[in-house]
Write an enzyme that holds these catalytic residues in place. Structure first.
Site, PDB file in Angstrom:
ATOM      1  N   SER B  94       0.832  -1.195   0.000  1.00 57.28           N
ATOM      2  CA  SER B  94       0.000   0.000   0.000  1.00 57.28           C
ATOM      3  C   SER B  94       0.876   1.258   0.000  1.00 57.28           C
ATOM      4  CB  SER B  94      -0.933  -0.070   1.215  1.00 57.28           C
ATOM      5  OG  SER B  94      -1.978   0.833   1.083  1.00 57.28           O
ATOM      6  N   ASP B 216      -9.526  -4.739  -5.973  1.00 58.28           N
ATOM      7  CA  ASP B 216      -9.003  -3.972  -4.833  1.00 58.28           C
ATOM      8  C   ASP B 216      -9.625  -2.584  -4.879  1.00 58.28           C
ATOM      9  OD1 ASP B 216      -7.595  -2.505  -3.000  1.00 58.28           O
ATOM     10  OD2 ASP B 216      -5.612  -3.178  -3.653  1.00 58.28           O
ATOM     11  N   HIS B 244      -7.532  -5.511  -0.466  1.00 61.02           N
ATOM     12  CA  HIS B 244      -6.309  -4.730  -0.525  1.00 61.02           C
ATOM     13  C   HIS B 244      -5.147  -5.450   0.141  1.00 61.02           C
ATOM     14  CE1 HIS B 244      -4.007  -1.157  -1.124  1.00 61.02           C
ATOM     15  NE2 HIS B 244      -3.913  -0.851   0.163  1.00 61.02           N
TER      16      HIS B 244
END
Lengths: 498, 264
Positions: B94, B216, B244
């Site tokens: 991320s 996602d 995610h």
């Protein structure tokens, strides 16, 4: 389900409990949802079971929270409690909920199931938002209280300190931990019992009040303060606390006193020559004839009056930052000698002159430089015994010209030294027996600085004082001829100072 | 305070090539618990918590330093310096994908390869660029944080953080992993979701793998695709995973994709 059957079993509780129950798979897809959840969201069970996932029902911020926090936490610890989500119902309206979830393995298939309870949290969310706003507001106010130079203190109704800001610590020299629990009156020693009773009475009637009193620093030093008190009330209108804001007004009080003294002094100083002028003029009229000595007295008194008015005007233009120098190449030794000759004539005193054989030139305003030296010399004469000697010494020190005026007079106390160059300030020991309005050194110091120089004073009570003026030398080290560079720099210095 | 204590750095594994795992916003190094052990045999595993997350030293949190991702990237480089790491592999999830990109640009010698899990160079749509979110939605997200912080500040107060020696205490906590100080989390969220690293991508020299979930919501396919296209030496693997966090939801696939890339 039979509508007429009484509510009694666990299924009823599951379906109609005042909270949503849902069962989802590990990927969030729905297995079951109770009737309450379906009513809240407006979705049918069939719709949810046709591949919908719990996260699909969330608003975008909640979806992000689901991915970043809810899912990782649930996966790692097997449960999660009290997570705030906003669901979007079938009409796309927000439905704030609090979610508790726990993972279980399906006993038949071994697949992961997630059992969740959802509580409606609309009111709670609103209160929480209020709470967040209140917290932010409290943080803002706390910054103000922390930064304030005033002492901001909260006390119990009987006047015991509860909170004590950094301003209070600086003002009273006491840490909050030491002040807490002490009586606020311990720091305001001039407040009498009657004063305090009056303050509390006023506060109890719902009014705040401000008064001027004295504050006491931990070093026992007293300061003038303005103290404002405001009441805090609890249920039933009972006084639950007192806020005090205490401001140090010592400085403005001192300025007030100085201004008052200055007015009194100035009036007195203006009146003395005026009285003399008027007296001698009346005398002349009565005698009906011209007397040289009387006319001379009138002229002297007018000159004295003129000098006083000039000083006042100069001080006010210095204060306003509006005053100009007319700089030229000035021979310091010559200017000092002229000032000495003038004062010798007036006072009849001996002034010993010690001059370096070197050339001492500065770039400055000849008249103002003369005023600087005359002021220092006349002070030296004024504050020393007529039998003692005053010395003026002109020398060079590095790139500076130095003029030192030395007397063996009464000297200046350390307390007075720190405020010597303040406007209207007159040393306490001498204020009563010497003339002047306290502008001389203030003006002198300003003029020296305007020339890019500095004025130092060393003094010892009953031994005398040395005032040293240091000014940037002008021209080369060995001759009085000015280099263009030096001239430009000196002019810059002067214009910057103005 | 040493760098290693500041970032709660944990080093393990029997290999010599460094494999540094960086967790994303909202969690801590625990996120890698299903993936990292698979590499213990062949690599030197380095796990850490960003300052303000997990069991990092909260007192090291400097709001001005961490007002941009570069502050976090500098921390990683300091860890590399402290452990004398060179020619390693960086794995970032991320927001840490871009933190790794910044670190790799600043000191290219540290990492020969980057593995970016669910990366986004910018979350907010911008003209033709699809980031997945409108500006309003991100602002809404930042405002929404508070709804959970009220609970979190109570349940995850720093005072009860980090008692590795007393696991029984952990069991009493509402949420024992991914503890984040509420004030830090608020700023970290803003830094994460408002950052724009599109111009940094072409400057990366390291060979890079983009690991993209099939679905996602935070970093959708076009976002991962953009990252891959703008990284000079890169390839993308789309995992058959939803969400995610493929390293949690599909750890075996994640490991397999990483190993295939590292064998190249």
């Amino acid at each position: 389900m039979n509508e007429n059957r009484p509510l009694q079993d666990a299924v009823d509780l599951f379906e109609d409990a005042p909270c949503g129950y849902i069962v989802t798979r590990g990927d969030g897809s729905f297995v079951r949802a109770n009737r309450t959840f379906l009513e809240w969201t407006g979705y049918s069970l069939d719709h949810l079971q046709s591949g919908k996932r719990f996260q699909d029902l969330l608003t975008i911020p909640s979806k992000i929270f689901y991915e970043n926090q809810y899912f990782p936490l649930l996966t790692m610890q097997g449960f999660i409690r009290e997570v705030a989500f906003n669901l979007a119902d079938s009409q796309d309206r927000d439905l704030p909920v609090l979610v508790n979830s726990v993972q279980k393995a399906d006993p038949r298939t071994g697949d992961t199931l997630v059992l969740s309870t959802l509580f409606g949290a609309r009111d709670r969310r609103k209160y929480e938002q209020d709470l967040v706003r209140a917290r932010q507001e409290a943080e803002r106010l706390s910054t103000i209280v922390t930064m304030s130079a005033d002492a901001i203190v909260r006390c119990s109704p009987d006047g015991l300190v509860e909170t004590w800001n950094p301003g209070a610590r600086r003002m009273f020299g006491v840490d909050e931990s030491d002040a807490r629990g002490q009586r606020i009156r311990a720091y305001l020693p001039s407040l009498s019992d009657a004063d305090w009773t009056r303050i509390v009475g006023t506060l109890q009637s719902g009014e705040s009040m401000t008064l001027e009193t004295e504050g006491r620093h931990a070093s026992a030093r007293l300061l003038d303060v303005s103290a404002g008190f405001a009441p805090h009330f609890g249920p039933l209108g009972r006084l639950t606390g007192i806020s005090a804001i205490i401001r140090d007004i010592s400085e403005s009080k001192a300025v007030q006193r100085l201004q008052y003294e200055f007015l009194a002094m100035t009036s007195h100083e203006l009146r003395t020559p005026l009285t003399s002028i008027r007296g001698h003029a009346q005398l002349l009229r009565r005698q009906g004839r011209y007397t040289e000595s009387m006319v001379q007295r009138i002229i002297d008194s007018s000159d004295q009056l003129g000098r006083l008015v000039d000083d006042l005007l100069l001080a006010s233009s210095l204060e306003a930052g509006q005053f100009d120098l007319q700089p030229t190449d000035v021979d310091v030794k010559a200017v000092v000698q002229t000032s000495v000759d003038q004062l010798k004539g007036v006072s009849g005193r001996t002034i010993q002159v010690e001059m370096t054989p070197d050339v001492v030139h500065v770039w400055g305003d000849r008249l103002r430089l003369a005023q600087i030296f005359s002021n220092l010399l006349s002070n030296a004469l004024k504050y020393s015994d007529p039998e003692t000697e005053v010395v003026v010494r002109v020398s060079r020190s590095g790139t500076e010209a130095e003029v030192a005026v030395i007397d063996r007079g009464s000297g200046i106390s350390a307390d007075d030294l720190s405020r010597l160059f303040d406007r209207f300030y007159r040393a306490s020991a001498t204020a009563d027996n010497a003339q002047g309005v306290g502008l001389g050194l203030y003006i002198t110091n300003h003029l020296v600085h305007a020339h890019g120089g500095s004025l130092q004073v060393e003094s010892e009570v009953d031994r005398g004082s040395v005032f040293t003026v240091a000014l940037p030398l002008f021209g080369g080290q060995d001759s009085g001829t000015a280099s263009r560079f030096d001239a430009a720099r000196a002019t810059d210095t002067l214009s910057n100072r103005n | 305070m040493s760098v290693l204590a500041r970032n709660n750095v944990r080093v393990s594994g029997r290999g010599t090539t460094p494999l540094v795992f960086a967790h994303g916003y909202g969690c801590d190094q625990n996120m890698w618990r299903l993936v990292a052990p698979a590499f213990e045999d062949r690599y030197k595993i380095v796990l850490f918590d960003h300052v303000g997350s997990g069991q990092s030293d909260l007192s090291a949190y400097d709001p001005s330093k961490y007002s941009s991702l570069q502050g976090y990237a500098d921390d990683i480089l300091e860890i590399c310096e402290e452990l004398d790491l060179h020619h390693g592999i960086f794995v970032g999830h991320s927001v840490s994908a871009m933190i790794g990109v910044l670190a790799a640009i600043k000191e290219p010698d540290r990492f020969d390869r980057l593995i970016l899990v669910g990366p986004s160079a910018r979350y907010i749509n911008d003209g033709d660029y699809v980031g997945g979110f409108s500006e309003e939605e991100i602002q809404e997200l930042l405002a929404f944080q508070d709804a959970n912080y009220l609970g979190w500040s109570r349940n995850m107060a720093p005072a009860i953080m980090g008692n590795p020696d007393r696991p029984e205490l952990g069991a009493e906590l509402t949420n024992s992993f991914c503890r984040t100080d509420p004030d830090v989390a608020r700023q970290f969220a803003a830094v994460t979701f408002l950052s724009d690293n599109r111009d940094d991508l072409p400057r990366v020299e390291a060979r890079t793998l983009v690991l993209q979930s099939r679905e996602d919501v935070i970093a959708p396919l076009p976002v991962g695709d953009y990252v891959q296209r703008h990284l000079p030496d890169s390839r993308m693997v789309i995992l058959d995973a939803a969400g995610h966090c493929p390293h949690l939801s599909a750890p075996e696939q994640t490991i397999a994709a990483m190993e295939a890339f590292l064998r190249e």
